[in-house]
Design a protein around this motif. Structure first.
Motif, PDB file in Angstrom:
ATOM      1  N   ILE A   1      31.932  50.912  18.737  1.00 12.69           N
ATOM      2  CA  ILE A   1      31.161  50.165  17.737  1.00 12.69           C
ATOM      3  C   ILE A   1      31.680  50.448  16.336  1.00 12.69           C
TER       4      ILE A   1
ATOM      5  N   SER B   1      33.211  42.442  30.611  1.00 17.89           N
ATOM      6  CA  SER B   1      32.434  42.766  29.414  1.00 17.89           C
ATOM      7  C   SER B   1      30.945  42.828  29.721  1.00 17.89           C
TER       8      SER B   1
ATOM      9  N   LEU C   1      27.330  43.304  27.051  1.00 19.20           N
ATOM     10  CA  LEU C   1      26.778  43.542  25.720  1.00 19.20           C
ATOM     11  C   LEU C   1      27.930  43.719  24.727  1.00 19.20           C
ATOM     12  N   TRP C   2      28.007  44.843  24.038  1.00 19.45           N
ATOM     13  CA  TRP C   2      29.055  45.047  23.041  1.00 19.45           C
ATOM     14  C   TRP C   2      30.360  45.592  23.647  1.00 19.45           C
TER      15      TRP C   2
ATOM     16  N   ASP D   1      33.884  51.864  24.997  1.00 22.13           N
ATOM     17  CA  ASP D   1      33.364  50.856  24.074  1.00 22.13           C
ATOM     18  C   ASP D   1      33.357  51.464  22.677  1.00 22.13           C
TER      19      ASP D   1
ATOM     20  N   GLU E   1      33.635  45.362  25.549  1.00 21.42           N
ATOM     21  CA  GLU E   1      34.561  44.306  25.949  1.00 21.42           C
ATOM     22  C   GLU E   1      35.174  44.586  27.318  1.00 21.42           C
TER      23      GLU E   1
END
Length: 525
Positions: free
Chosen positions: A391, A378, A380-381, A389, A383
């Protein structure tokens, strides 16, 4: 790893790789399915014998084996075929190894097997379960691969819904390859031939169904032994390479110069940083910086060439005014080329440095989605840097785009837009001659990559984002050090110098002069 051997068929029923999990954090178990088949098929006693449908018994006091730091331990499974006739499967496990021995011994089976066969067929059918988040992308890497004794590597078409290959030559090993894990069946004496088939499966659990019919040499059914090996493990390049059997070829690094860059530059740098840094986002950042610094001289040369073209634009405009008609296009082109030659500017000067950098972009495109190191890491955002990724998960699917929004891909597209916008200002003359080029580079490319990369590896989008940001910074720095007036002054000085002919031009002139003299001498006669 934890290996389970079934009495039904006597074969490996499942293998759990204890260090790894599926994307849902379940135990990662290779091909544990009752529909799988592994065993021999032959004609015996007027019957079609399929050993994978018969029961074996364990010839051991303890059927639970562990290496416990020891060198190895073995388990033998026996299929009785009559009085003193049997087939033994002997599995040998080793400490800290993904490779196990699989030895097959025939004892007095000449009484059972009809005729005097020179080969025996091995049936290997298996369903490939989904391990990763993006089943569609995982399917693109899941296929049957094989290696020939001469070192040639081949595989079935992974992107095809169904593919089949009849291999009529000897084979060193056959691999059931997935995106990040593989199972290999190896024969030191080589398989005689094989029929391999792959079919796409969409049942929500599995992604491919593999079928193999493999011929193995058998010299004497009364007393013969086949020495095979099996690999169950990750598609980690250095791990695969350590077995010295060419397993690492299943990692898609590209071909020719792209493979060379990945193998000897990218993987080398990645491993070097991986040994010292735990954060993979930081590793990708440092890797990008190192590559961009190494390629900076080419970036500088490309910018300088574009700047030369830009300062010559007023003179190019004068030539365009001089030859406004379409029928004068050839004269206009010759005049432009004469100007470039006079001032010492190559029209390809800005393109060639960029073309030299292009293989590195493709190498990264091949490396990141196949990099085992990024799996479930992972940053930051994101995983998992090995997949997309998200959001925002959309309640619907957009054709060619997907059902989610990848932020790293969005940032990459924005960075590419600003990089292209800055570059388009440097290529004013090219844009004037090809107005569609500006629209393509400035708008179409970022949009196309935004759609294309939305379901790709987050690590790849992150790398391209960093690469474009660094390119922006480098361009701003170069702008402050490169002065247009100084460049124009230098070009004007070049124009005043006597033009030195190239060796090719000198030879061409000499040949022309010699031909003219020959024609004059013929005219006098």
């Amino acid at each position: 790893m934890r290996v389970s051997v079934s009495t039904f068929g006597g074969s490996v029923y499942s293998v759990e790789l204890k260090k790894y999990k599926t994307y849902t954090q379940e135990p990662l178990v290779l091909f544990a399915n009752d529909e799988n088949k592994f065993g021999f098929q032959f004609w015996g006693n007027n019957n079609n014998v399929e050993t994978y449908k018969l029961f074996f018994e364990a010839i051991a006091a303890d059927t639970i084996l562990t290496t416990n730091g020891k060198s190895h331990q073995s388990l033998t499974m026996r299929l009785k075929a009559g009085e003193s006739s049997y087939i033994d499967y002997t599995y040998t496990i080793y400490a800290e190894s993904y490779l196990i021995d699989f030895d097959v011994k025939f004892t007095n089976m000449d009484r059972v097997i009809s005729g005097d066969p020179s080969s025996i067929d091995l049936v290997w059918d298996a369903l490939m379960p989904q391990f990763e988040k993006n089943a569609a992308k995982e399917s693109e890497y899941t296929t049957i691969a094989y290696k020939l004794p001469n070192g040639d590597y081949e595989e079935l078409k992974a992107r095809s819904d169904a593919d089949k290959d009849d291999v009529t030559t000897r084979i060193a090993w056959i691999g059931y390859k997935q995106q990040f894990f593989s199972t290999f069946l190896i024969s030191d004496d080589n398989f005689l031939n094989a029929t391999l088939e792959s079919t796409k499966v969409e049942d929500g659990t599995n992604i491919k169904a593999f079928t193999s019919r493999i011929a193995l040499p058998i010299d004497n059914a009364a007393n013969d032994e086949l020495n095979l090996k099996m690999y169950f493990g990750p598609n980690h390049f250095n791990t695969l390479k350590s077995y010295d059997r060419g397993f690492e070829d299943v990692v898609p690094l590209g071909s020719w110069i792209i493979k060379w860059i990945n193998r000897y530059v990218i993987i080398f740098l990645f491993d070097l940083l991986d040994n010292k840094i735990a954060n993979y986002g930081l590793i990708i950042l440092l890797l990008t910086i190192i590559i961009k610094l190494a390629l900076f001289p080419l970036t500088y040369k490309s910018y300088l060439s574009q700047a030369k073209m830009r300062v010559l634009k007023p003179q190019i405009d004068e030539i365009n005014k001089k030859y406004p008609k379409k029928e004068d296009a050839m004269k206009k082109q010759q005049a432009v080329m004469a100007l470039y030659k006079k001032v010492g500017v190559s029209p390809m000067g800005g393109c060639l440095p960029m073309l030299i950098q292009f293989p590195f972009l493709i190498a990264m495109f091949m490396f990141f989605p196949a990099s085992f190191e990024l799996r479930q890491k992972s940053f930051l955002w994101a995983e998992d840097l090995s997949t997309y990724d998200s959001i925002i998960d959309l309640p619907f699917n957009i054709p060619f785009y997907g059902d989610h929004i990848s932020l790293f891909t969005l940032l990459m597209a924005l960075a590419l837009f600003f990089t292209s916008r800055m570059s388009s200002g440097q290529m004013a003359d090219a844009n004037a001659q090809m107005p569609g080029m500006k629209f393509m580079m400035l708008y179409m490319m970022p949009i196309m990559l935004l759609v294309w990369f939305n379901s790709y590896s987050a690590g790849l989008s992150y790398y391209y984002f960093l690469s474009n940001v660094i390119t922006l910074g480098q361009t701003l720095i170069i702008r402050k050090t490169v002065d247009d007036e100084t460049i124009l002054k230098k070009l004007n000085e070049n124009a005043k110098k006597p033009q030195k002919k190239s060796k090719f031009q000198e030879k061409l002139d000499a040949m022309t002069k010699q031909q003219q003299q020959l024609q004059k001498s013929k005219g006098k006669k």
